[in-house]
Design an enzyme around this catalytic site. Structure first.
Site, mmCIF file in Angstrom:
data_model
loop_
_atom_site.group_PDB
_atom_site.id
_atom_site.type_symbol
_atom_site.label_atom_id
_atom_site.label_comp_id
_atom_site.label_asym_id
_atom_site.label_seq_id
_atom_site.Cartn_x
_atom_site.Cartn_y
_atom_site.Cartn_z
ATOM 1 C CE1 TYR A 37 -4.053 2.070 0.711
ATOM 2 C CE2 TYR A 37 -2.408 3.446 1.794
ATOM 3 C CZ TYR A 37 -3.668 3.292 1.247
ATOM 4 O OH TYR A 37 -4.542 4.342 1.231
ATOM 5 C CB SER A 83 -31.080 18.790 18.717
ATOM 6 O OG SER A 83 -32.238 19.266 19.301
ATOM 7 C CD GLU A 120 -30.965 5.733 12.328
ATOM 8 O OE1 GLU A 120 -31.392 5.159 11.313
ATOM 9 O OE2 GLU A 120 -30.571 6.898 12.331
ATOM 10 C CE LYS A 122 -29.251 11.011 20.708
ATOM 11 N NZ LYS A 122 -28.002 11.596 21.145
ATOM 12 N NE ARG A 143 -27.432 19.731 16.223
ATOM 13 C CZ ARG A 143 -27.641 19.813 17.525
ATOM 14 N NH1 ARG A 143 -26.712 19.432 18.370
ATOM 15 N NH2 ARG A 143 -28.785 20.261 17.980
ATOM 16 C CD GLU A 180 -22.919 11.598 16.678
ATOM 17 O OE1 GLU A 180 -23.672 12.225 15.900
ATOM 18 O OE2 GLU A 180 -22.876 11.809 17.894
ATOM 19 C CE LYS A 322 -30.020 11.008 25.647
ATOM 20 N NZ LYS A 322 -28.827 11.729 25.982
ATOM 21 C CB CYS A 420 2.804 -6.131 50.391
ATOM 22 S SG CYS A 420 1.343 -7.045 49.849
ATOM 23 C CB CYS A 438 3.707 -7.036 46.734
ATOM 24 S SG CYS A 438 4.103 -8.411 47.828
HETATM 25 S S1 IVH Z 1 -30.949 11.999 13.645
HETATM 26 C C1 IVH Z 1 -33.476 15.477 12.756
HETATM 27 N N1 IVH Z 1 -29.824 9.708 14.180
HETATM 28 O O1 IVH Z 1 -27.889 12.934 18.237
HETATM 29 C C2 IVH Z 1 -32.776 14.377 13.437
HETATM 30 N N2 IVH Z 1 -29.024 11.634 15.313
HETATM 31 O O2 IVH Z 1 -29.753 15.158 19.464
HETATM 32 C C3 IVH Z 1 -31.341 14.616 13.467
HETATM 33 N N3 IVH Z 1 -27.159 11.192 16.833
HETATM 34 O O3 IVH Z 1 -26.724 15.890 16.935
HETATM 35 C C4 IVH Z 1 -30.542 13.615 14.118
HETATM 36 N N4 IVH Z 1 -27.020 9.023 16.433
HETATM 37 O O4 IVH Z 1 -25.258 13.926 16.593
HETATM 38 C C5 IVH Z 1 -29.845 11.020 14.455
HETATM 39 N N5 IVH Z 1 -28.894 7.606 14.530
HETATM 40 C C6 IVH Z 1 -28.921 8.914 14.785
HETATM 41 C C7 IVH Z 1 -28.022 9.509 15.693
HETATM 42 C C8 IVH Z 1 -28.120 10.879 15.938
HETATM 43 C C9 IVH Z 1 -26.504 10.048 17.100
HETATM 44 C C10 IVH Z 1 -26.846 12.493 17.444
HETATM 45 C C11 IVH Z 1 -26.608 13.574 16.442
HETATM 46 C C12 IVH Z 1 -27.454 14.731 16.840
HETATM 47 C C13 IVH Z 1 -27.970 14.325 18.152
HETATM 48 C C14 IVH Z 1 -29.412 14.740 18.222
#
Ligand code: IVH
Length: 692
Positions: A37, A83, A120, A122, A143, A180, A322, A420, A438
């Site tokens: 590479y 957000s 999905e 977070k 952001r 992300e 969460k 010790c 020790c």
């Molecule tokens: S969707 C309009 N999907 O969470 C919706 N956000 O509070 C926009 N994040 O700043 C976000 N995983 O950095 C979305 N699967 C996911 C995510 C995700 C992490 C973060 C993202 C955003 C924050 C939202």
């Protein structure tokens, strides 16, 4: 070279390098040796330096170097980066509440069909907008406040899984991909371990690692921290033919374009699908390779998303659900010391109980003196405790602003524990070591306990029922001094111990009996030789095939084993040079501990031991991997490039520059039959006889 030829070569190199890059960073597969590479990369760099007119934005060379001279430039987002509302309820009902809200807003009644959702992970890192125009990555922004962010393109180029060009012949005019940037747990641990060893500051958690690197002005710093990226949505889109109409389809399409997309996602109908996903991920959260702080639910159809719209800065069509936090604040009540199997004194934080990462934590590791100093953690401080994955809880930082006044004194292990705490032996800190140790060895009950627990462990002798509490009693009552004495325990002795019913004593005796039939690899691992972990134990077992051969091995013999370096080799030699250890080994064998031995690979290791071979071109019958495996099994090394130190070059069809290099340097060249002859048994017997 004529211009068209240069252009052709430069294009071919880029395509090849990008293919390797994608395989390595996105698919986790290494398909070329590093050296190869590098060679291609340097060729491309040289051509671009000579012919700057052929430099393009999608060249892999764009990822190296680059300086951010001033601060980051502020960029206005074409589509605001929103957000997401958080469902605070950590129970499954969070998903129901979201579904109920969506249905109400859409005016759906009880008899209407269920809404389709995407679910999905977070990811816990830093949100980034990647702007591709005509398929080329032009700009990456943070952001920021949602309306404007910072241009961090140079740093994002260091995230190798982010493609510089979309993988399509007909790219959208504009495609903004959002996702992300994060750090995998293993990358985080490895980075911190390296920093710790070098006495340099560690990262507090993967999220800070990711965010901190991207917001570094110096891209070279960012480059040192291994970052990853997952796509989760779109920003501005223009001119995308057959654009997807659902979120799920968009992620599929982005994945086809070469964007990294996490496989842990589903689409499904109604709250039930979301709850199932939430619970499935909750159960596997600890074993994911990266931190998440929850899951995200989205209404799947873009049309419905538009209909639902936004309240303030949050879409009505998405919610984050969460999991319990993996970091919490608590008070450091004291610092205790734990003596490990090798005598290392590990400072352990005694904490005011705190619920973190799904369990109540009262203890957390502080690693060693250097770490205490660097984090400046003092008894009485408010500290951040982190528990993520199966890793033991850790104190990551002290909150200095909340330090009591007057400030408590610094903590010094050697000062607090000159002897010790377990056995009274001297405590020393050797040059270049971060641990205080020790010096009591197996005289020290703490070391003895740990050695026994290790010996009986699931991956070692696997003696079920010989756990903490029992080992404590056995050692404290002087019933067991070495692992060999485990096999002398009688039913009466065991039944006489606290919390030991007749039945469990019988079971334990049976388990001890069963453990006598084991494998050589388990036995070697069970001995607890310093620096010999499970994998090394397996390698040693495979290589030597018999314990006596291992005991008799010289340093050179040990170095011929895969992945065994001088430190491991020395540890093994020292271990078997100690008469006590040999005595324990012999007692174990006398007690009936046994395994099947074989001749190992030792003879063949002699043949190519210390030899370096280079493979080039394709061989008639052997794949590259098969040839490599054969050479390594015979103790040889396979290198990526030819030098004076190369012993043989094995050349097949379409062998290129390496063959020429071999001829130039006078390195012997073999074809496949030649290689096989070199490895053939009669050949190695002869060699073996010569060795004797
Ligand atoms: S969707 C309009 N999907 O969470 C919706 N956000 O509070 C926009 N994040 O700043 C976000 N995983 O950095 C979305 N699967 C996911 C995510 C995700 C992490 C973060 C993202 C955003 C924050 C939202």
């Amino acid at each position: 070279m004529a211009s068209p030829d240069v252009l052709a070569r430069v294009t071919a190199l880029r395509q090849e390098l990008e293919r390797y890059n994608y395989a390595y960073y996105v698919l986790d597969q290494q398909i070329v040796p590093d050296a190869e590479y590098d060679r291609l990369f340097r060729e491309l760099q040289a051509l671009e330096a000579e012919y700057p007119e052929f430099v393009t934005l999608d060249s892999p060379t764009r990822r190296v170097g680059g300086k951010q001279l001033v601060g980051f430039e502020v960029v206005h987002h074409a589509v605001p980066m929103l957000s997401i509302r958080t469902e605070t309820d950590t129970e499954a009902s969070g998903a129901q509440a979201f579904d109920a809200r969506v249905r109400r807003e859409l005016g759906l009644g009880a008899n209407d069909p269920p809404v389709e959702y995407a679910a999905e992970l977070k990811f816990d890192g830093l949100a980034i907008n990647l702007r591709y125009e005509h398929g080329l990555l032009l700009q990456a922004t943070t952001r920021g406040d949602g309306e404007t962010g910072e241009d961090v393109t140079r740093n994002i180029l260091k995230v190798h899984s982010i493609p510089l060009r979309l993988n399509t012949g007909s790219p959208p005019v504009v495609l903004e991909v959002r996702g992300e940037v994060f750090m995998r747990r293993d990358d985080f641990e490895r980075y911190n371990a390296k920093q710790r060893e070098a006495g340099k500051p560690t990262l507090v958690n993967p999220r800070n690692g990711a965010a901190g690197s991207i917001r570094q002005l110096d891209p070279a710093m960012a480059a040192q921290r291994p970052l990853s990226f997952f796509t989760y949505g779109l920003g501005e889109v223009q001119g995308w033919k057959n654009a997807p109409v659902t979120h799920g389809a968009a992620l599929d399409a982005l994945e086809k374009l070469g964007m990294p997309v996490c496989g842990e996602r589903i689409t499904g109908l109604g709250a039930a699908a979301l709850i199932a996903f939430h619970d499935d991920i909750a159960a596997r959260r600890d074993s994911l390779p990266f931190d998440i702080d929850g899951v995200v639910y989205k209404v799947n159809r873009f049309e419905l998303q538009r209909e639902l719209g936004f309240v303030t800065r949050e879409p009505r069509w998405a919610v984050a659900h969460k999991y319990p936090a993996q970091e919490q604040l608590t008070t450091l009540l004291g610092i205790d010391i734990q003596v490990g199997r090798t005598g290392a004194l590990t400072p352990v934080a005694r904490l005011a109980p705190v619920f973190v990462g799904g369990v109540t934590v009262t203890n957390a590791t502080l690693h060693n003196q250097d770490e205490i100093d660097r984090k400046d953690v003092r008894v009485g401080d408010t500290v951040i405790v982190r528990r993520a994955g199966d890793v033991i809880p850790e104190v990551v930082a002290a909150v200095i602003e909340r330090r009591p006044d007057p400030a408590p004194p610094r903590f010094d292990i050697l000062q607090a524990y000159p002897a010790c705490p377990e056995c009274g032996s001297h405590v020393v800190r050797l040059e270049g070591e971060s641990a205080a140790r020790c010096t009591g060895g197996l005289y020290c009950p703490a070391q003895r306990k740990q050695a026994l627990l290790h010996f009986a462990g699931r991956r070692a002798m696997d003696i079920e029922g010989l756990g903490d509490k029992l080992v404590d009693q056995l050692v404290e009552r002087s019933l067991v001094h070495t692992p060999a004495e485990v096999y002398e325990l009688s039913l009466d002795t065991l039944a006489g111990l606290e919390r030991m019913a007749e039945k469990s004593a019988t079971n334990l005796i049976a388990a001890i009996g069963t453990s006598k039939t084991t494998t050589l690899a388990r036995f070697i691992f069970a001995l607890g030789i310093r620096n010999v972990g499970e994998t090394t134990a397996k390698d040693l077992s495979q290589h030597f095939g018999s314990l006596d051969k291992l005991i008799a091995a010289t340093e050179a013999g040990l170095l011929a084993v895969r992945d065994v370096g001088p430190i491991v080799a020395q540890s093994i030699i020292q271990f078997f040079a100690e008469p006590h250890n040999l005595e324990v080994v012999n007692k174990l064998r006398a007690a009936g501990v046994h395994w099947t031995e074989n001749t190992g690979m030792q003879q063949s290791s002699g043949i190519l031991a210390g030899k370096t071979l280079v493979l080039t071109g394709s061989l008639p019958t052997l794949t590259r991997d098969a040839a490599k495996a054969k050479i390594e099994a015979a103790g040889g090394k396979v290198a990526g490039s030819v030098s004076k130190k190369t012993d043989y070059v094995v050349a097949g069809e379409e062998a290129g520059s390496k063959l020429a290099k071999a001829q130039e340097l006078g390195v012997p060249v073999l074809d496949e039959p030649g290689l096989l002859a070199l490895l053939a048994p009669n050949n190695h017997n002869e060699q073996h006889r010569l060795d004797l």
